[in-house]
Enzyme design. Sequence first.
Site, PDB file in Angstrom:
ATOM      1  N   ARG A 179       0.841  -1.201   0.000  1.00 29.24           N
ATOM      2  CA  ARG A 179       0.000   0.000   0.000  1.00 29.24           C
ATOM      3  C   ARG A 179       0.872   1.246   0.000  1.00 29.24           C
ATOM      4  O   ARG A 179       2.042   1.211   0.369  1.00 29.24           O
ATOM      5  CB  ARG A 179      -0.903  -0.028   1.223  1.00 29.24           C
ATOM      6  N   CYS A 180       0.268   2.331  -0.398  1.00 26.89           N
ATOM      7  CA  CYS A 180       0.913   3.637  -0.445  1.00 26.89           C
ATOM      8  C   CYS A 180       1.611   3.912   0.887  1.00 26.89           C
ATOM      9  O   CYS A 180       1.031   3.633   1.935  1.00 26.89           O
ATOM     10  CB  CYS A 180      -0.149   4.697  -0.716  1.00 26.89           C
ATOM     11  N   PRO A 181       2.806   4.401   0.848  1.00 30.80           N
ATOM     12  CA  PRO A 181       3.636   4.860  -0.278  1.00 30.80           C
ATOM     13  C   PRO A 181       4.663   3.836  -0.756  1.00 30.80           C
ATOM     14  O   PRO A 181       5.579   4.182  -1.492  1.00 30.80           O
ATOM     15  CB  PRO A 181       4.348   6.069   0.319  1.00 30.80           C
ATOM     16  N   ASP A 194      -2.248  -1.224  -5.583  1.00 28.46           N
ATOM     17  CA  ASP A 194      -2.825  -0.093  -4.864  1.00 28.46           C
ATOM     18  C   ASP A 194      -3.369   0.930  -5.865  1.00 28.46           C
ATOM     19  O   ASP A 194      -2.608   1.526  -6.621  1.00 28.46           O
ATOM     20  CB  ASP A 194      -1.764   0.545  -3.968  1.00 28.46           C
TER      21      ASP A 194
END
Length: 94
Positions: free
Chosen positions: A23-25, A50
């Site tokens: 997931r981000c980042p 994502d």
Amino acid sequence: MTDRVIDCFTHPVTAEVNAYGLRCPLPLLKAKQALRDLAVGEVLRVLATDAGSVRDFQAFANISGHELIGYIERDGAFCYLLKKANSANSATGK
């Protein structure tokens, strides 16, 4: 990004980052790390799941000077092609 259609999943690349499930980042951070090891003009493929990564990679290309030469979403998988910029044009300095 160019207007021509590029099949991101099959386009020849120098290196690839598999960021599936991250997931981000993290997809972008892994891409930045991989770009440091590439020579100017070489192409990196990043695979991610994502959905927020689309915005992240577009913004990164605009800020860093690296060229987002293609991206596509297929069946929940996002594929990005980044061409390493000349370090004089890159905000990352690498």
